[in-house]
Write a protein that holds these residues in place. Sequence first.
Motif, PDB file in Angstrom:
ATOM      1  N   TRP A 141     -12.198   1.924 -22.878  1.00  0.00           N
ATOM      2  CA  TRP A 141     -10.766   0.586 -23.088  1.00  0.00           C
ATOM      3  C   TRP A 141      -9.590   0.868 -22.167  1.00  0.00           C
ATOM      4  O   TRP A 141      -9.389  -0.339 -22.227  1.00  0.00           O
ATOM      5  N   THR A 142      -9.442   1.571 -21.704  1.00  0.00           N
ATOM      6  CA  THR A 142      -8.778   1.877 -20.053  1.00  0.00           C
ATOM      7  C   THR A 142      -9.399   0.378 -18.896  1.00  0.00           C
ATOM      8  O   THR A 142      -8.803   0.002 -18.277  1.00  0.00           O
ATOM      9  N   VAL A 143     -10.528   0.660 -18.817  1.00  0.00           N
ATOM     10  CA  VAL A 143     -11.464  -0.467 -17.863  1.00  0.00           C
ATOM     11  C   VAL A 143     -11.646  -1.719 -18.485  1.00  0.00           C
ATOM     12  O   VAL A 143     -11.159  -2.111 -17.114  1.00  0.00           O
ATOM     13  N   SER A 144     -11.284  -2.129 -19.736  1.00  0.00           N
ATOM     14  CA  SER A 144     -11.442  -2.960 -20.354  1.00  0.00           C
ATOM     15  C   SER A 144      -9.555  -3.642 -20.328  1.00  0.00           C
ATOM     16  O   SER A 144      -9.663  -4.916 -19.906  1.00  0.00           O
ATOM     17  N   ARG A 145      -8.890  -3.110 -20.606  1.00  0.00           N
ATOM     18  CA  ARG A 145      -7.663  -3.693 -19.740  1.00  0.00           C
ATOM     19  C   ARG A 145      -7.214  -3.947 -18.864  1.00  0.00           C
ATOM     20  O   ARG A 145      -6.948  -4.868 -18.361  1.00  0.00           O
ATOM     21  N   ALA A 146      -8.096  -3.175 -17.484  1.00  0.00           N
ATOM     22  CA  ALA A 146      -8.054  -3.420 -16.175  1.00  0.00           C
ATOM     23  C   ALA A 146      -9.227  -4.584 -15.827  1.00  0.00           C
ATOM     24  O   ALA A 146      -8.241  -5.554 -14.683  1.00  0.00           O
ATOM     25  N   VAL A 147     -10.164  -4.564 -16.735  1.00  0.00           N
ATOM     26  CA  VAL A 147     -10.724  -6.008 -16.166  1.00  0.00           C
ATOM     27  C   VAL A 147      -9.976  -7.368 -17.040  1.00  0.00           C
ATOM     28  O   VAL A 147      -9.086  -8.034 -16.184  1.00  0.00           O
ATOM     29  N   ALA A 148      -9.082  -7.096 -18.172  1.00  0.00           N
ATOM     30  CA  ALA A 148      -8.320  -8.406 -18.294  1.00  0.00           C
ATOM     31  C   ALA A 148      -7.189  -8.670 -17.553  1.00  0.00           C
ATOM     32  O   ALA A 148      -6.613 -10.091 -17.512  1.00  0.00           O
ATOM     33  N   GLN A 149      -6.630  -7.476 -17.412  1.00  0.00           N
ATOM     34  CA  GLN A 149      -5.207  -8.203 -16.152  1.00  0.00           C
ATOM     35  C   GLN A 149      -5.737  -8.141 -15.389  1.00  0.00           C
ATOM     36  O   GLN A 149      -5.283  -9.009 -14.376  1.00  0.00           O
ATOM     37  N   GLY A 150      -6.738  -8.099 -14.505  1.00  0.00           N
ATOM     38  CA  GLY A 150      -7.921  -8.861 -13.782  1.00  0.00           C
ATOM     39  C   GLY A 150      -7.234 -10.185 -14.010  1.00  0.00           C
ATOM     40  O   GLY A 150      -7.982 -10.893 -12.529  1.00  0.00           O
ATOM     41  N   LEU A 151      -8.502 -10.811 -15.110  1.00  0.00           N
ATOM     42  CA  LEU A 151      -8.747 -11.894 -15.116  1.00  0.00           C
ATOM     43  C   LEU A 151      -6.899 -12.186 -15.450  1.00  0.00           C
ATOM     44  O   LEU A 151      -6.986 -14.152 -14.666  1.00  0.00           O
ATOM     45  N   ILE A 152      -5.463 -12.146 -15.251  1.00  0.00           N
ATOM     46  CA  ILE A 152      -4.689 -13.232 -15.257  1.00  0.00           C
ATOM     47  C   ILE A 152      -3.727 -12.634 -14.299  1.00  0.00           C
ATOM     48  O   ILE A 152      -2.551 -13.282 -14.271  1.00  0.00           O
ATOM     49  N   THR A 153      -4.307 -11.703 -13.545  1.00  0.00           N
ATOM     50  CA  THR A 153      -3.321 -11.777 -12.281  1.00  0.00           C
ATOM     51  C   THR A 153      -4.013 -10.881 -10.553  1.00  0.00           C
ATOM     52  O   THR A 153      -5.658 -11.266 -10.934  1.00  0.00           O
ATOM     53  N   GLU A 154      -2.566 -11.404  -9.723  1.00  0.00           N
ATOM     54  CA  GLU A 154      -3.760 -10.918  -8.844  1.00  0.00           C
ATOM     55  C   GLU A 154      -3.834  -9.499  -8.016  1.00  0.00           C
ATOM     56  O   GLU A 154      -4.407  -9.973  -7.528  1.00  0.00           O
ATOM     57  N   HIS A 155      -2.468  -8.726  -8.517  1.00  0.00           N
ATOM     58  CA  HIS A 155      -2.477  -7.647  -7.275  1.00  0.00           C
ATOM     59  C   HIS A 155      -1.291  -7.329  -8.447  1.00  0.00           C
ATOM     60  O   HIS A 155      -0.481  -7.249  -8.970  1.00  0.00           O
ATOM     61  N   LEU A 156      -2.368  -5.609  -8.542  1.00  0.00           N
ATOM     62  CA  LEU A 156      -0.921  -4.378  -9.392  1.00  0.00           C
ATOM     63  C   LEU A 156      -0.271  -4.030  -8.508  1.00  0.00           C
ATOM     64  O   LEU A 156      -1.117  -3.635  -7.057  1.00  0.00           O
ATOM     65  N   ALA A 157       0.385  -2.803  -8.458  1.00  0.00           N
ATOM     66  CA  ALA A 157       0.996  -2.086  -7.539  1.00  0.00           C
ATOM     67  C   ALA A 157       0.482  -0.836  -7.544  1.00  0.00           C
ATOM     68  O   ALA A 157      -0.645  -0.234  -8.724  1.00  0.00           O
ATOM     69  N   PHE A 158      -0.810  -0.073  -6.002  1.00  0.00           N
ATOM     70  CA  PHE A 158      -1.119   0.926  -6.221  1.00  0.00           C
ATOM     71  C   PHE A 158      -0.339   2.769  -6.593  1.00  0.00           C
ATOM     72  O   PHE A 158      -0.034   2.966  -7.234  1.00  0.00           O
ATOM     73  N   ALA A 159      -1.420   2.548  -8.223  1.00  0.00           N
ATOM     74  CA  ALA A 159      -0.704   4.131  -8.663  1.00  0.00           C
ATOM     75  C   ALA A 159      -1.740   5.699  -8.142  1.00  0.00           C
ATOM     76  O   ALA A 159      -2.756   6.095  -8.225  1.00  0.00           O
ATOM     77  N   ARG A 160      -0.610   6.476  -7.858  1.00  0.00           N
ATOM     78  CA  ARG A 160      -1.087   7.087  -6.904  1.00  0.00           C
ATOM     79  C   ARG A 160      -2.028   8.284  -7.949  1.00  0.00           C
ATOM     80  O   ARG A 160      -1.167   8.378  -9.280  1.00  0.00           O
ATOM     81  N   THR A 161      -3.200   9.205  -8.246  1.00  0.00           N
ATOM     82  CA  THR A 161      -3.398  10.235  -8.902  1.00  0.00           C
ATOM     83  C   THR A 161      -2.411  11.348  -8.552  1.00  0.00           C
ATOM     84  O   THR A 161      -2.727  11.935  -7.642  1.00  0.00           O
ATOM     85  N   SER A 162      -1.704  11.732 -10.177  1.00  0.00           N
ATOM     86  CA  SER A 162      -1.336  13.223  -9.996  1.00  0.00           C
ATOM     87  C   SER A 162      -2.019  14.122  -9.897  1.00  0.00           C
ATOM     88  O   SER A 162      -2.701  14.391 -10.948  1.00  0.00           O
TER      89      SER A 162
END
Length: 901
Positions: free
Chosen positions: A763-784
């Motif tokens: 689900w996480t990966v599919s959400r990322a792909v869906a967001q990639g289809l509709i957005t150009e750039h998201l902020a870099f999220a640091r891994t804690s």
Amino acid sequence: MRAVVAVLLLVTAVHAGLWALLEEKQQAPDFSGLLQSVSYDPHEGTGAPDASTVASPERIRADMRTLSRLTRAIRLYSSTGGMEIVPPLAAEAGLKVTLGVWIDKDPDRNEREIQAAINLARRNSNVIGIVVGNETILTATQKVDELIEKIKRVKKSVNVPVTTGDVWNTWRDNPELAANVDFIAAHVLPYWEFFTDEQAVDQAVDRYRLLKDQFRGKRIMIAEFGWPSQGYSRSEGGRGPAVPGPFRQAKVIRNFLAQAASIGMEYNIVEAIDQPWKYFEGGVGPYWGVLNASREAKFAWTGPIVNPDYWKLATTALLVGVLLSLPIVRLRQPTVLQAMVLAITAHGVGAWVSNVFAYWNVHYFVWGSTFALSLGLTLLVPLILIAMARIEEIAAIAFGHEPRRLLTRDKVAQERAAAPEGYCPKVSIHVPAYFEPVEMMKQTLDALARLDYPNYEVVCIINNTPDPAFWQPIQDHCRMLGERFKFINAEKVKGFKAGALRIAMERTAVDAEIIGIIDADYVVTPDWLSDLVPAFADPTVGLVQAPQEHRDEHLSLMHYIMNGEYAGFFDIGMVQRNEENAIIVHGTMCLIRRAAMDMAGGWSSDTICEDTDLGLAIQELGWQTHYTATRYGSGLLPDTYEAFKKQRHRWAYGGFQIVKKHWQRFLPGRSRLTSDQKREFSLGWLNWLGAESLGVVVAILNLIWVPIVAFAGIAIPDKILTIPIIAAFVVSLAHFLILYRLRVAVRPWQMLGAMVAAMSVQWTVSRAVAQGLITEHLAFARTSKGGLSRMSIEFQAFWEAVIGALLLIGATILITTNHLAITELYIFAAVLILESLPFLSAVAIALLEMSRINSFEFWRYTTVRTAELIGLRPVWVPELAGPGMQPAPLSAAATKVAEKV
């Protein structure tokens, strides 16, 4: 190569032999005369009377000519709405007609029907009977006495026999109805009564004799008998299954005709021509005709019953199998077993394609079903390509050659020996950091100080971290470690991690030829540079990548399975991709030739996976890359499941950004990538981003389809839609288990946990792909990492829980409402259950993180208590122990139990 060609020819020959061996031929009595009567309905789109959807006179006239070569008479079901033209057109073709009077709950319409039938019977000499109402008692449309009154009225007005058509038990249970008709028109349809095709004819003859015995002297006609050629199977109460099918239809009808002739039975066959619009009768509704909708015979009336298109389908399967087998010839020295597995897979796909053609050829589609099937097949194509790629990887690793390009310890020693004497180019190691734990970073820097390599520097850059508590101690530590270590505190840096690395490049020594990248949590081994830098003695090498490893899997059970999941990528996928010079650069533990980096344009901020982006750009310029599976350093795992998912989301979103950025460079002549590199990258993206996204899309579409399947009786074609989904899941499962056992040094329980972790991010990966289809750039999220973040109070698998629960509910609905024991519904329910597993895996890990069982201490305590309970260890009671006494150590047997846990 000759052996490979021989294997391909052998598999093709075996495939052809299987088609020959499996060709179905059935024997049935020949029928060479004309049928007594068949049901005919010229409506197109709907069968409602007065619907003005009756076919044109030209079409009906052509039908009559066609049917005149098949039957002596036709039975109609209505006399209005354009049906008035059928009797005279039938007369032109020499056909007799039994008129139908459609009776429903509309008195005015019923009156029009009755009057129209009377008029037609008077005007057309080829009318041989009138059937007033069709199953009106069965459907409770009319009461018996009301129907009798209508029958009497028609009888008084015409000179032909009058009756009503209803199921055999209606006649049996209503003798007064039989007393008021000229003959009994009984419907005997074994399919609807859950009789098998083997029982169908005997059941019809038995019911015929039952009515003959009950109504002695009365003329009895089986006014409806038939068997559908497609649709659902039906079972109930131990009876059945009643299975539709073209062979069964042919056998049932030919056997019935032989029996009817032997006992002098009158009959009418349902029906003359398939009616594609009859989906209101469920999946079988359109398929009762002995002719298809194109007015072609579905089966031969004499000789063996065979599929006339069988060898066309066989040829299609063989041709597709051969075409899909051709790429095997291009593989580098494939082994015989490897080639055989791939060829069998190719021909298996060919057989599936043949089934798709067969299904499309014999089924009818309204707009909705055409769209649904087309969408399903469109989604299945990439799913099958993914399954084929996974089988190819299984074949390569299980049956192919050992990796040739992998930088093993032995090959590293050879590289060092082959390097020019004194080869020791300067390496600049860059360590970007952002709000990282101080003690963790000190460990990273101390490990770099211990490197067994004489010519290197370290550039530590902390960006956008204004709190001195995070950077001041690191600055002091760099000063303490000496002049090799450069410290940069950069504020208001744009471009996230890539922006910080660009600043580090500006402070890099001018004579540094190689750039090393590690994350702030990585503790490297002293031999990292001394082992891997010699590979750069080859001037074509632009990049050398070492795998990631983690040193904190002991923190919890969740961390333990996370580490197992990461290991699969580095020990399986990267090793295989390296064989084609197509590795995915993942930043940390990476060495890059400075000239290659400069040619590629350096670090770019237009993706949030700047490392993979740069690595691909370097490969597009034609540089060689190398990979080693040897661990030269270890970092820290994400602190929480939330952090794990955020990291995977960043990788997937960044990967999709890279696809959008680089796809044009995969076109001919646009880069120096080889065809094998392009193939590896394309299949890699499809296998990861595509597979996860497809899984979610297919699951949601199947959820939408559940009520249609469960309550509307619309069939799911199992051979072309549901079974391939199950097969793809089995391939994915085998791919994971086989390759982990062959390549990844983890214990079985960690391997199974890794599988759950891998599924949990669908689900996480599919959400990322869906967001990639509709957005150009998201902020870099640091891994804690390093313990700075704590577990969120929010449940980290809410949407996964919702979708997983809905899939299980859908499967439950299908099973509990499947009163007819339809096999296709059980298969569809199994698909929903399989599709729920990735979502439920996320729920399982989220619950694990919040549970006591996530702690290894819990398992150790449980092991001790179990050993005490079964007598492998004495029970330790602190209150009864004397001063200085300690619990007895575990026995050897108990120790083995603990080790297994």
